[in-house]
Design a protein around this motif. Structure first.
Motif, PDB file in Angstrom:
ATOM      1  N   TYR A   1       1.696   0.102  43.009  1.00  0.00           N
ATOM      2  CA  TYR A   1       1.405  -1.318  43.188  1.00  0.00           C
ATOM      3  C   TYR A   1       2.123  -2.246  42.213  1.00  0.00           C
ATOM      4  O   TYR A   1       2.171  -3.441  42.447  1.00  0.00           O
ATOM      5  N   GLY A   2       2.642  -1.701  41.130  1.00  0.00           N
ATOM      6  CA  GLY A   2       3.193  -2.532  40.065  1.00  0.00           C
ATOM      7  C   GLY A   2       4.540  -3.157  40.392  1.00  0.00           C
ATOM      8  O   GLY A   2       5.239  -2.759  41.314  1.00  0.00           O
ATOM      9  N   CYS A   3       4.891  -4.121  39.587  1.00  0.00           N
ATOM     10  CA  CYS A   3       6.178  -4.812  39.690  1.00  0.00           C
ATOM     11  C   CYS A   3       7.294  -3.904  39.170  1.00  0.00           C
ATOM     12  O   CYS A   3       7.114  -3.200  38.175  1.00  0.00           O
ATOM     13  N   GLY A   4       8.423  -3.925  39.841  1.00  0.00           N
ATOM     14  CA  GLY A   4       9.577  -3.127  39.425  1.00  0.00           C
ATOM     15  C   GLY A   4      10.137  -3.535  38.078  1.00  0.00           C
ATOM     16  O   GLY A   4      10.788  -2.743  37.408  1.00  0.00           O
ATOM     17  N   LEU A   5       9.878  -4.751  37.665  1.00  0.00           N
ATOM     18  CA  LEU A   5      10.337  -5.239  36.364  1.00  0.00           C
ATOM     19  C   LEU A   5       9.211  -5.287  35.345  1.00  0.00           C
ATOM     20  O   LEU A   5       9.410  -5.735  34.216  1.00  0.00           O
TER      21      LEU A   5
ATOM     22  N   HIS B   1      11.594  -8.000  43.835  1.00  0.00           N
ATOM     23  CA  HIS B   1      10.295  -7.730  44.456  1.00  0.00           C
ATOM     24  C   HIS B   1      10.403  -7.111  45.852  1.00  0.00           C
ATOM     25  O   HIS B   1       9.809  -6.067  46.112  1.00  0.00           O
ATOM     26  N   PHE B   2      11.129  -7.726  46.735  1.00  0.00           N
ATOM     27  CA  PHE B   2      11.134  -7.274  48.131  1.00  0.00           C
ATOM     28  C   PHE B   2      11.892  -5.960  48.313  1.00  0.00           C
ATOM     29  O   PHE B   2      11.494  -5.120  49.114  1.00  0.00           O
ATOM     30  N   GLN B   3      12.964  -5.752  47.559  1.00  0.00           N
ATOM     31  CA  GLN B   3      13.677  -4.472  47.613  1.00  0.00           C
ATOM     32  C   GLN B   3      12.817  -3.357  47.014  1.00  0.00           C
ATOM     33  O   GLN B   3      12.738  -2.259  47.557  1.00  0.00           O
TER      34      GLN B   3
ATOM     35  N   VAL C   1      11.031   0.501  48.355  1.00  0.00           N
ATOM     36  CA  VAL C   1      11.174   1.755  47.616  1.00  0.00           C
ATOM     37  C   VAL C   1       9.803   2.292  47.221  1.00  0.00           C
ATOM     38  O   VAL C   1       9.512   3.483  47.379  1.00  0.00           O
ATOM     39  N   ARG C   2       8.963   1.410  46.722  1.00  0.00           N
ATOM     40  CA  ARG C   2       7.612   1.791  46.305  1.00  0.00           C
ATOM     41  C   ARG C   2       6.818   2.349  47.486  1.00  0.00           C
ATOM     42  O   ARG C   2       6.115   3.352  47.354  1.00  0.00           O
TER      43      ARG C   2
ATOM     44  N   SER D   1       5.426   6.106  47.803  1.00  0.00           N
ATOM     45  CA  SER D   1       3.999   6.300  48.041  1.00  0.00           C
ATOM     46  C   SER D   1       3.766   7.215  49.239  1.00  0.00           C
ATOM     47  O   SER D   1       2.971   8.153  49.169  1.00  0.00           O
ATOM     48  N   ASN D   2       4.477   6.972  50.336  1.00  0.00           N
ATOM     49  CA  ASN D   2       4.342   7.812  51.530  1.00  0.00           C
ATOM     50  C   ASN D   2       4.731   9.254  51.237  1.00  0.00           C
ATOM     51  O   ASN D   2       4.049  10.192  51.657  1.00  0.00           O
ATOM     52  N   MET D   3       5.835   9.444  50.527  1.00  0.00           N
ATOM     53  CA  MET D   3       6.294  10.795  50.208  1.00  0.00           C
ATOM     54  C   MET D   3       5.257  11.524  49.360  1.00  0.00           C
ATOM     55  O   MET D   3       4.900  12.661  49.644  1.00  0.00           O
ATOM     56  N   LEU D   4       4.742  10.870  48.320  1.00  0.00           N
ATOM     57  CA  LEU D   4       3.780  11.500  47.422  1.00  0.00           C
ATOM     58  C   LEU D   4       2.438  11.756  48.123  1.00  0.00           C
ATOM     59  O   LEU D   4       1.794  12.774  47.875  1.00  0.00           O
TER      60      LEU D   4
END
Length: 143
Positions: free
Chosen positions: A90-94, A108-110, A114-115, A119-122
Motif C-alpha cells: 500500500y505504501g508510496c514508491g518514494l 504514483h501511477f506507475q 507494479v505494486r 501483491s498478486n504474485m505474492l
C-alpha cells in the motif's frame, strides 16, 4: 525490495516446507546452512514466525521446525506481512506519507501497477508450491 529479515524468512519457510514434505523436522543449524544465513539471525526470525503462528516447532530429540497442513498453504504475502508489514502493498514508491490518487507523487501511477502485480504474485504463491523445483534442482535457496 524486501528487508534482509524478510528474505531470510521466505527462504527459511520454503526450506522448511521441503523438509516437511520429506517427513522431517529441521534444526536451526541445518536451516542456516541450507539457506546460507547467519545462525543467530535465522533463529530470531524463526522464533518470531513461530510466535505468529506461521511455523511450528517441537522440542526434544526428534524436534525442530516444521509446517502443518495449514502453514504449507500460506502465501508468500502472509510471510511478508508478518515480517515487513503491509507497506509494500500500500505504501508510496518514494516513501511519502501523503501520496494518494488525489495528490500523487511523481511515480504514483506507475508504481501502483507494479505494486498490484507484486501483491498478486505474492498472494498466489503458496509455500508448498516451491518444494518441487528444489527437489528437481531447478531452483535453489543458496548462492
Amino acid at each position: 525490495m524486501f528487508s534482509k529479515t524478510c528474505e531470510y524468512a521466505i527462504r527459511a519457510m520454503i526450506f522448511i516446507a521441503q523438509k516437511t514434505k520429506q517427513d522431517s523436522r529441521v534444526g536451526i543449524k541445518d536451516i542456516a546452512k541450507g539457506i546460507n544465513s547467519p545462525e543467530h539471525f535465522i533463529a530470531k526470525i524463526l522464533q518470531d514466525l513461530t510466535r505468529k503462528g506461521l511455523l511450528q516447532s517441537a522440542k526434544g530429540p526428534s524436534g525442530g521446525f516444521y509446517l502443518d497442513k495449514t502453514s504449507m498453504k500460506q502465501s508468500l504475502a502472509d510471510v511478508v506481512k508478518a515480517v515487513d508489514g503491509d507497506k509494500i502493498f500500500y505504501g508510496c514508491g518514494l516513501g511519502l506519507k501523503q501520496c494518494s490518487e488525489i495528490k500523487p507523487c511523481p511515480i504514483h501511477f506507475q508504481f501502483k501497477k507494479v505494486r498490484q502485480e507484486l501483491s498478486n504474485m505474492l498472494q498466489n504463491a503458496r509455500i508448498d508450491a516451491f518444494t518441487e523445483a528444489l527437489e528437481n534442482n531447478t531452483a535453489f535457496l543458496r548462492r
